[in-house]
Design a protein around this motif. Structure first.
Motif, mmCIF file in Angstrom:
data_model
loop_
_atom_site.group_PDB
_atom_site.id
_atom_site.type_symbol
_atom_site.label_atom_id
_atom_site.label_comp_id
_atom_site.label_asym_id
_atom_site.label_seq_id
_atom_site.Cartn_x
_atom_site.Cartn_y
_atom_site.Cartn_z
ATOM 1 N N PHE A 70 -3.835 5.751 2.814
ATOM 2 C CA PHE A 70 -2.860 6.015 1.760
ATOM 3 C C PHE A 70 -2.524 4.731 0.997
ATOM 4 O O PHE A 70 -2.443 4.738 -0.228
ATOM 5 N N ARG A 71 -2.342 3.645 1.712
ATOM 6 C CA ARG A 71 -1.997 2.376 1.056
ATOM 7 C C ARG A 71 -3.098 1.937 0.087
ATOM 8 O O ARG A 71 -2.818 1.434 -0.996
ATOM 9 N N ALA A 72 -4.336 2.182 0.469
ATOM 10 C CA ALA A 72 -5.462 1.756 -0.362
ATOM 11 C C ALA A 72 -5.787 2.735 -1.486
ATOM 12 O O ALA A 72 -6.238 2.308 -2.554
ATOM 13 N N GLU A 73 -5.542 4.028 -1.272
ATOM 14 C CA GLU A 73 -6.061 5.028 -2.205
ATOM 15 C C GLU A 73 -5.016 5.826 -2.983
ATOM 16 O O GLU A 73 -5.356 6.437 -3.996
ATOM 17 N N VAL A 74 -3.775 5.856 -2.513
ATOM 18 C CA VAL A 74 -2.775 6.718 -3.147
ATOM 19 C C VAL A 74 -1.735 5.846 -3.844
ATOM 20 O O VAL A 74 -0.869 5.248 -3.202
ATOM 21 N N GLU A 75 -1.841 5.806 -5.148
ATOM 22 C CA GLU A 75 -0.987 4.915 -5.949
ATOM 23 C C GLU A 75 0.501 5.220 -5.791
ATOM 24 O O GLU A 75 1.333 4.318 -5.840
ATOM 25 N N THR A 76 0.862 6.480 -5.577
ATOM 26 C CA THR A 76 2.275 6.861 -5.505
ATOM 27 C C THR A 76 2.853 6.783 -4.090
ATOM 28 O O THR A 76 4.013 7.132 -3.882
ATOM 29 N N PHE A 77 2.061 6.314 -3.123
ATOM 30 C CA PHE A 77 2.548 6.160 -1.748
ATOM 31 C C PHE A 77 3.434 4.923 -1.655
ATOM 32 O O PHE A 77 3.054 3.837 -2.067
ATOM 33 N N ASP A 78 4.638 5.090 -1.109
ATOM 34 C CA ASP A 78 5.576 3.982 -0.910
ATOM 35 C C ASP A 78 5.361 3.391 0.480
ATOM 36 O O ASP A 78 6.006 3.793 1.449
ATOM 37 N N ALA A 79 4.418 2.453 0.587
ATOM 38 C CA ALA A 79 4.055 1.866 1.879
ATOM 39 C C ALA A 79 5.238 1.158 2.541
ATOM 40 O O ALA A 79 5.343 1.125 3.766
ATOM 41 N N GLU A 80 6.144 0.594 1.737
ATOM 42 C CA GLU A 80 7.313 -0.108 2.286
ATOM 43 C C GLU A 80 8.265 0.856 2.990
ATOM 44 O O GLU A 80 8.974 0.474 3.914
ATOM 45 N N GLY A 81 8.291 2.107 2.565
ATOM 46 C CA GLY A 81 9.193 3.089 3.151
ATOM 47 C C GLY A 81 8.582 3.889 4.289
ATOM 48 O O GLY A 81 9.248 4.731 4.891
ATOM 49 N N TYR A 82 7.312 3.624 4.602
ATOM 50 C CA TYR A 82 6.613 4.339 5.671
ATOM 51 C C TYR A 82 7.273 4.064 7.020
ATOM 52 O O TYR A 82 7.632 2.927 7.322
#
Length: 77
Positions: free
Chosen positions: A48-60
């Motif tokens: 998700f971090r690499a491929e999904v622009e709208t993923f909020d990795a900081e909030g995972y």
């Protein structure tokens, strides 16, 4: 903020990621997809971090509830 939950523990592994991506795409900005999985979904996080622009990795977030249950929250920006 709305939360959608998917229990993937009994879903065959090849069907999981497409199901997750479809559910995530249907979210509105600010919503969260919560998945219940039978293993830690670290590869999914990296995907998700690499491929999904709208993923909020900081909030995972991920937590292990028992031997067979990992709960991960995937927020959408």
């Amino acid at each position: 903020m709305a939360e959608t939950e998917l229990d993937l523990r009994d879903v065959p592994p090849p069907q999981r990621h497409p199901k997750i991506h479809n559910a995530f795409e249907s979210l509105d900005s600010g919503d969260v997809l919560t998945i219940l999985n039978d293993h830690e979904p670290k590869p999914l996080f990296y995907e998700f971090r690499a491929e999904v622009e709208t993923f909020d990795a900081e909030g995972y977030e991920v937590e292990q509830r028992d031997e067979r249950t990992f709960v991960a929250k995937l927020p959408k920006q």
